[in-house]
Design a protein around this motif. Structure first.
Motif, short mmCIF file in Angstrom:
data_model
loop_
_atom_site.label_atom_id
_atom_site.label_comp_id
_atom_site.label_asym_id
_atom_site.label_seq_id
_atom_site.Cartn_x
_atom_site.Cartn_y
_atom_site.Cartn_z
N TRP A 184 1.18 -1.07 -0.19
CA TRP A 184 0.08 -0.20 -0.38
C TRP A 184 1.00 0.53 -0.10
O TRP A 184 0.42 2.49 -0.85
CB TRP A 184 -0.82 -0.19 1.16
CG TRP A 184 -1.72 1.25 1.01
CD1 TRP A 184 -2.16 1.62 -0.60
CD2 TRP A 184 -3.01 1.70 2.05
NE1 TRP A 184 -3.28 2.51 0.39
CE2 TRP A 184 -3.66 1.75 1.88
CE3 TRP A 184 -3.84 0.56 3.57
CZ2 TRP A 184 -5.40 2.48 2.11
CZ3 TRP A 184 -4.64 0.94 3.85
CH2 TRP A 184 -5.88 1.92 3.02
N SER A 185 2.47 1.35 0.56
CA SER A 185 3.13 2.58 0.63
C SER A 185 3.94 2.89 -0.86
O SER A 185 3.48 3.59 -0.80
CB SER A 185 3.94 2.46 1.59
OG SER A 185 3.94 0.99 2.59
N PHE A 187 1.58 1.68 -3.35
CA PHE A 187 1.09 2.27 -3.56
C PHE A 187 0.43 3.67 -4.00
O PHE A 187 0.38 4.67 -4.84
CB PHE A 187 -0.33 1.62 -3.85
CG PHE A 187 -1.34 1.59 -5.14
CD1 PHE A 187 -1.71 0.81 -6.37
CD2 PHE A 187 -2.44 2.83 -4.98
CE1 PHE A 187 -2.69 1.46 -6.68
CE2 PHE A 187 -3.63 3.38 -5.19
CZ PHE A 187 -3.56 1.97 -6.43
N GLU A 188 0.73 4.15 -2.63
CA GLU A 188 -0.02 5.95 -2.37
C GLU A 188 1.49 6.16 -3.07
O GLU A 188 1.54 7.32 -3.81
CB GLU A 188 0.41 5.86 -1.28
CG GLU A 188 0.33 7.37 -0.42
CD GLU A 188 -0.26 7.73 0.15
OE1 GLU A 188 -1.66 7.25 0.09
OE2 GLU A 188 -0.60 9.00 0.44
N VAL A 191 0.34 6.33 -6.84
CA VAL A 191 -0.48 7.52 -6.73
C VAL A 191 0.06 9.31 -7.10
O VAL A 191 -0.29 9.36 -8.05
CB VAL A 191 -1.55 7.20 -6.21
CG1 VAL A 191 -2.52 8.56 -5.94
CG2 VAL A 191 -2.10 6.14 -6.77
N ARG A 192 1.12 9.45 -5.89
CA ARG A 192 1.81 11.17 -5.72
C ARG A 192 2.49 11.46 -7.11
O ARG A 192 2.72 12.26 -7.29
CB ARG A 192 1.89 10.41 -4.73
CG ARG A 192 2.78 12.24 -4.38
CD ARG A 192 4.19 12.10 -2.40
NE ARG A 192 5.04 11.67 -2.90
CZ ARG A 192 6.08 12.20 -3.13
NH1 ARG A 192 5.97 13.79 -3.95
NH2 ARG A 192 7.18 11.32 -3.46
N LEU A 195 0.50 11.81 -9.29
CA LEU A 195 -0.60 13.07 -9.64
C LEU A 195 0.44 14.50 -10.81
O LEU A 195 -0.29 15.41 -10.88
CB LEU A 195 -0.56 12.85 -8.36
CG LEU A 195 -2.22 12.65 -8.23
CD1 LEU A 195 -2.58 13.12 -6.43
CD2 LEU A 195 -3.63 13.14 -9.81
N ARG A 437 1.75 16.77 6.09
CA ARG A 437 1.30 15.36 5.60
C ARG A 437 -0.17 15.32 5.80
O ARG A 437 -1.20 14.34 4.97
CB ARG A 437 1.73 13.97 6.92
CG ARG A 437 3.02 13.36 6.85
CD ARG A 437 3.47 12.53 6.07
NE ARG A 437 4.39 12.24 5.54
CZ ARG A 437 4.64 11.73 4.22
NH1 ARG A 437 3.60 11.00 3.42
NH2 ARG A 437 6.05 11.66 4.21
N ALA A 440 -1.42 16.87 2.44
CA ALA A 440 -1.09 17.07 1.34
C ALA A 440 -2.26 15.70 0.35
O ALA A 440 -2.23 16.25 -1.08
CB ALA A 440 0.24 15.97 1.65
N PRO A 441 -2.58 15.37 1.04
CA PRO A 441 -4.18 14.50 0.06
C PRO A 441 -5.00 15.53 -0.21
O PRO A 441 -5.37 14.98 -1.49
CB PRO A 441 -4.70 13.35 1.35
CG PRO A 441 -3.41 13.53 2.17
CD PRO A 441 -2.83 15.18 2.34
N ALA A 444 -2.71 16.98 -2.87
CA ALA A 444 -3.35 16.11 -4.63
C ALA A 444 -4.46 16.28 -4.59
O ALA A 444 -4.94 15.68 -6.18
CB ALA A 444 -2.76 15.18 -3.45
#
Lengths: 468, 385
Positions: A184-185, A187-188, A191-192, A195, A437, A440-441, A444
Motif C-alpha cells: 500500500w505504501s 501504491f501511495e 499515485v503521488r 499525479l 502530511r 497533502a491528500p 493532491a
C-alpha cells in the motif's frame, strides 16, 4: 490511449486496478498483458498484431539464444542477436523511416517511387528498443532467459511505459516480472508521482504549449523578435513538462503495480554544460545508446579519432530516433558537435566561469536546438533562428507581443520554478511535519480535480449557430 | 480516531484519488445520459452502438471518448472552474474570449482567424456581387455592410494590454476591390461614436437592438432614406436574463444581458412575417425563445433560409429590399422593414436556390449584404452569391 484523458482516468485505470488486485498473484502478469493490449489497441486496433509479433519474435529469439549459450555456441548465438536486431530495426525502419527514405531517394535520383502512407504505430520507437535490449542482455549474460511468454508479453507491452518511455531495459525489471511485492505504501507513492506527472502535463505543458502553438502559427505580418524568443521559451518548456510529466506518470503507474522504473529526467535545465544536460535529459535513451551503440563501437578505447566518429554516430542516430526528418538529423548532429567541443576544447575553461554564465550558455545551446527540433523544415528553423536577432527586418515588438508576454508571465514563472529542484527541496524539508502530511491528500485531490477540469474543457465545445 | 488520522497521513493521497476516480466513473455510468446541452446549444454524444467493424477501424473508440467527455458529470461547473483557474493565473482571455471590464465578454480574433484564404475569396465574391448587381439596380441601391465585432469598438472594455486584430483592415481590403467604394457602408464610425452606449451584448456575440439601430442609420443615410429617430420607437424590455454564446464558452458567472423589442410609435401599417415561403404569417418576435437558453432566436425566429417581411403601409412606392445576411440581420430587419413594401432576408447558410434569379423574380429593387466581420471571414457559403 494517453494517460491525460478522461478515458484513461475514469475507465481504464479504475478497471485495471480492480482487475489487477482482484486476481491471485500468478495471474497478475496476464492481467497486465491483456490490459496493455487494450490500452495500446484503443486508437489503432490493427497494430495490436504488431505488438504481439514483436513479443513472439523476441521471446523465441531469447529461447534459442538460451539454448545456444548453454551449449557454448557463442558464434551461432551472435547470429541470433543479429537476427533479432534486424527484425526489430526492420519494423522500426519500415514504419518510421520508410517515407523518409523513399522521399530522400526520390529527391536524390529524381525517381518518383511512392509508398502508402502508414500511420506510425504509437510507441514503436520505445518498445523496439526495449525488446532489443532483452536479446542483447541475454547474450551478454546480464539477463536470464524468460520462459514465461505471459511475463515476457507483460514486459514488452507494459502500458505505463509503452507509449512514451522510459525505455526500461529488460535486466532492470527482470526480477520484478517474476516476483514483485505490491504494498500500500508503494501504491501511495505511485499515485503521488503519477499525479505530479499528470499536473505537469495538463496544467503546465498543455498551457505553455498553447502559447507555442499561437506563436508557431503567427502570420508573417505579426512576427516580432519578442514573440520569437517567447516562442522558443514556450516550446522548450512544453517539451520538458510534457515529456518528463509523461515519464513521471509512467514511473508512478509502475509503482502502483509493483514495478520500479528508472528515473528518466533529473532537472535537465539546471545543467551547467551540454554534456551534463544529456546526463539529465531522457536518461534511459542516453543509457541505451551508450550500452548498445557507443560501447560496442569501441567507445573511447580505440583512440581519439575513433571516439569522435563514435560520438557523432551516436548523436546522429539519437537525432533520427526522435523523428524521421532532416531537422532531427541536424539536431542530433548539432549536439554531437557541441559535446565534442566540450569534451575536447572548452570543458575546462567552462568550469572556470561563474555558475550563472555556465547555466546561460547551456540553456541557450539547448533552447536554440529546440528551434531545429520544432520545425519540420530546416529552412524554416534556420529562418526562425535568424529572425530572432531582428534580422530580416522583423519589428522588435507589437501590441500583440506585449499582451501575450504579459498574460503568460505567471505561467512562465511557474515553468521556471517547476523545472528546478526547488519544489522537491521544499517538499523534502516539509514532508515530515504533521500538518503537511495531513494537508497533502487534500492538495493532491484538488490538483486532480483541476486537471479533470482542464481535460473536460478540452472537449467542451459550444456551438455558435443554430442547431442543425 | 487517532489511528484513522495516522492512516490518512500515510495513505490519504491514494484513498482520495481512488474515491474521486471510482466515484466519478460510477456517477457517470449511473446517471442518465443527457441528449442536449443548453449551454453549448448542441446535441451531445450518446453511448455509441458497438460493432466489431467500428471497433476495428477506430471509430467506436473516438465516439466513446466523445461520449465520455459529453456526458461527464458536472461538466459545465468544471469548465467554469477552468476559467477561474486561468484568470487567477493572469490570463485575460479564456477559450478565445476576453474577460473584459464591466462584465463584458468579447471574442478574441487575431490576424490568423480573420485573414484566411476563405476571407480573400469571400471578399472577391462579395465585391463581384455588389458590382454586378449595382450595374443592374443602380449603384445607389446596392450596399455592402460589414460590422466589426465587439472587441473592435469597445476598446475601453478590453482587458489590460489586449490588442486584437484591427478588423478595419477587412473593410479596407474590400474597398480596394470595388470600383465604386461608396457602395460600402462602414458602421465602424457611427458605432464608435456611440461606444459608451449598450450597442453590444455583454455575454453574446451579437449587437443589441440599439447597435442594430445605429447600423440601420448609417445604411439608410447612405442610400438616401431618412432614418427614423430613436424617439420614434417604443422600446420595451423583453428579458433581463439573457446569457449568450460568448458566456457559454467560458461558463463564467456574469451579469446577464437585457433584450429589447422596438416598434414604431406611429401605427401606419402592419408588418407581417413569412418564414421559408410559408403561406401563413409567422411571429416577428418569437416569445417562446425567451424561455430557453438561445434567447437571441427571439428576433425573427433565429435563422431561416428565407424570411419575408411585408409592410402594408404602402409608403415606399413599391420598393422591395433584399438582404443577404447572417444573424446580425435579424435585429436589423425590423428597422429596414419600415421603409419597404417587402424585405427578403436570405441566409446563405441555409438558402439553396439561385440568388440572383430569385432577386430578379421577386422584383427586388434594393440590396444589402450584411455580415459581422469575423463571421464573414470564416463563412463558407459566400460563393452562392
Amino acid at each position: 490511449m494517453v494517460f491525460s484523458s478522461l478515458l484513461f482516468l475514469f475507465r481504464f485505470l479504475p478497471a485495471m486496478i480492480l482487475a489487477y488486485y482482484a486476481v491471485p498473484k500468478r495471474f497478475r502478469n496476464g492481467v497486465l498483458f491483456l490490459g496493455s493490449l487494450i490500452f495500446y489497441g484503443w486508437g489503432e486496433p490493427v497494430y495490436i498484431t504488431l505488438l504481439i509479433f514483436s513479443t513472439l519474435v523476441d521471446f523465441f529469439h531469447g529461447k534459442v539464444l538460451g539454448k545456444l549459450l548453454e551449449q557454448g555456441k557463442k558464434e551461432k548465438a551472435r547470429w541470433v542477436v543479429a537476427s533479432s536486431a534486424v527484425i526489430n530495426l526492420g519494423l522500426l525502419g519500415f514504419f518510421k523511416y520508410g517515407n523518409f527514405l523513399v522521399e530522400t531517394a526520390n529527391h536524390l535520383t529524381g525517381s518518383g517511387i511512392t509508398i502508402p502512407e502508414l500511420a506510425l504505430p504509437i510507441g514503436i520507437s520505445f518498445y523496439t528498443f526495449q525488446t532489443m535490449s532483452y536479446t542483447i542482455d541475454v547474450y551478454r549474460g546480464k539477463a536470464q532467459v524468460q520462459n514465461d511468454i505471459i511475463a515476457f508479453g507483460a514486459y514488452v507491452s507494459m502500458f505505463p511505459q509503452l507509449v512514451a518511455g522510459p525505455i526500461v531495459r529488460y535486466s532492470t525489471i527482470a526480477e520484478e516480472l517474476d516476483q514483485r511485492k505490491e504494498t500500500w505504501s508503494q501504491f501511495e507513492e505511485g499515485v503521488r508521482i503519477f499525479l505530479i506527472g499528470l499536473a505537469k502535463k495538463v496544467l503546465i505543458a498543455n498551457r505553455i504549449g498553447a502559447v507555442w502553438s499561437e506563436i508557431q502559427g503567427l502570420p508573417e505580418a505579426d512576427r516580432t523578435v519578442v514573440l520569437l524568443w517567447l516562442g522558443m521559451f514556450a516550446f522548450g518548456m512544453q517539451i520538458y513538462f510534457d515529456f518528463s510529466g509523461y515519464s513521471d506518470m509512467a514511473v508512478g503507474l509502475g509503482r502502483m503495480f509493483g514495478f520500479h522504473f528508472p528515473e528518466n529526467f533529473r532537472y535537465p535545465y539546471q545543467a551547467k554544460s551540454v554534456t551534463e544536460f544529456w546526463h539529465r535529459w531522457h536518461i534511459s535513451l542516453g543509457t541505451w545508446f551508450k550500452e548498445y551503440v557507443y560501447i560496442p563501437l569501441g567507445g573511447n578505447r580505440k583512440g581519439q579519432a575513433r571516439q569522435v566518429i563514435n560520438i557523432m554516430t551516436v548523436w546522429l542516430l539519437t537525432g533520427l530516433w526522435h523523428g524521421a526528418g532532416w531537422n532531427f538529423l541536424a539536431w542530433g548532429g548539432y549536439f554531437g558537435i557541441l559535446l565534442l567541443l566540450e569534451k575536447l576544447i572548452w570543458k575546462k575553461r567552462l568550469e572556470g566561469l561563474p555558475a550563472g554564465v555556465q547555466s546561460l550558455y547551456t540553456l541557450l545551446a539547448v533552447f536554440f536546438g529546440w528551434i531545429l527540433f520544432a520545425h519540420d523544415s530546416l529552412a524554416e528553423g534556420s529562418r526562425y533562428l535568424w529572425q530572432m536577432w531582428g534580422l530580416g527586418g522583423l519589428p522588435f515588438t507589437s501590441g500583440r507581443s506585449w499582451y501575450l508576454l504579459f498574460t503568460s508571465l505567471p505561467l512562465m514563472l511557474l515553468t521556471c520554478v517547476g523545472s528546478t529542484e526547488s519544489v522537491k527541496r521544499l517538499w523534502d524539508r516539509l514532508a515530515n511535519r504533521q500538518w503537511v502530511r495531513a494537508a497533502a491528500p487534500v492538495v493532491a485531490g484538488g490538483m486532480l480535480i483541476l486537471c479533470i477540469a482542464y481535460l473536460v474543457d478540452a472537449g467542451y465545445n459550444p456551438f455558435l449557430y443554430f442547431r442543425f | 480516531m487517532k489511528r484513522l488520522f495516522q492512516l490518512w497521513k500515510k495513505y490519504g493521497i491514494s484513498c482520495l484519488v481512488l474515491v474521486i476516480l471510482f466515484g466519478w466513473a460510477s456517477a457517470e455510468i449511473l446517471l442518465p445520459d443527457q441528449a442536449f446541452s443548453q449551454t453549448e446549444n448542441r446535441y451531445l454524444q450518446r453511448l455509441p452502438e458497438f460493432s466489431l467493424k467500428a471497433l476495428l477501424d477506430g471509430s467506436y473508440g473516438k465516439k466513446y471518448e466523445a461520449y465520455l467527455s459529453d456526458q461527464f458529470p458536472v461538466r459545465d461547473q468544471l469548465v467554469a472552474l477552468k476559467t477561474e483557474a486561468e484568470l487567477i493565473q493572469g490570463k485575460e482571455d479564456v477559450n478565445g474570449v476576453y474577460i473584459g471590464k464591466d462584465g463584458y465578454l468579447m471574442e478574441r480574433f487575431e490576424r490568423e482567424d480573420i485573414e484566411t484564404e476563405q476571407m480573400e475569396q469571400n471578399l472577391k465574391d462579395l465585391a463581384g456581387f455588389l458590382e454586378e448587381e449595382g450595374e443592374r439596380l443602380g449603384k445607389d441601391r446596392v450596399r455592402g455592410m460589414l460590422v466589426p465585432s465587439a472587441s473592435q469598438i469597445l476598446k475601453e472594455k478590453l482587458p489590460f494590454l489586449a490588442a486584437p486584430y484591427d478588423q478595419g483592415l477587412v473593410m479596407g481590403k474590400l474597398r480596394g476591390l470595388l470600383e465604386s467604394p461608396e457602395q460600402l457602408v462602414d458602421p465602424e464610425t457611427v458605432l464608435n461614436e456611440h461606444r459608451e452606449e449598450e450597442i453590444y451584448y455583454k455575454t453574446d456575440h451579437h449587437w443589441t437592438m440599439l447597435g442594430a439601430y445605429y447600423g440601420y442609420r448609417a445604411w439608410a443615410e447612405s442610400i438616401g432614406l431618412e432614418p427614423y429617430e430613436i424617439c420614434d420607437f417604443d422600446r420595451k424590455t423583453v428579458t433581463e436574463e439573457f446569457f449568450g454564446t460568448v458566456q457559454a464558452k467560458v461558463n463564467r458567472k456574469t451579469e446577464p444581458d437585457t433584450m429589447e423589442r422596438w416598434s414604431l410609435k406611429k401605427e401606419e401599417g402592419e408588418l407581417q412575417v413569412f418564414y421559408d415561403e410559408s403561406e401563413e404569417a409567422g411571429e416577428m418576435y418569437t416569445q417562446a425563445a425567451l424561455e430557453g437558453r438561445d434567447k437571441y432566436r427571439f428576433y425573427l425566429d433565429g435563422n431561416h433560409a428565407l424570411t419575408e417581411i411585408r409592410n402594408s403601409s404602402g409608403e415606399s412606392q413599391g420598393r422591395k429590399l433584399g438582404v443577404v445576411k447572417d444573424s446580425y440581420g435579424n435585429s436589423f430587419a425590423p428597422f429596414a422593414a419600415c421603409h419597404f413594401d417587402m424585405v427578403f432576408l436570405i441566409d446563405l447558410r441555409y438558402f439553396n436556390g439561385n440568388i440572383r434569379e430569385f432577386l430578379k423574380e421577386q422584383g427586388v429593387t434594393d440590396l444589402l449584404v450584411l455580415y459581422r466581420i469575423p463571421g464573414f471571414a470564416a463563412e463558407e457559403t459566400i460563393w452562392k452569391l
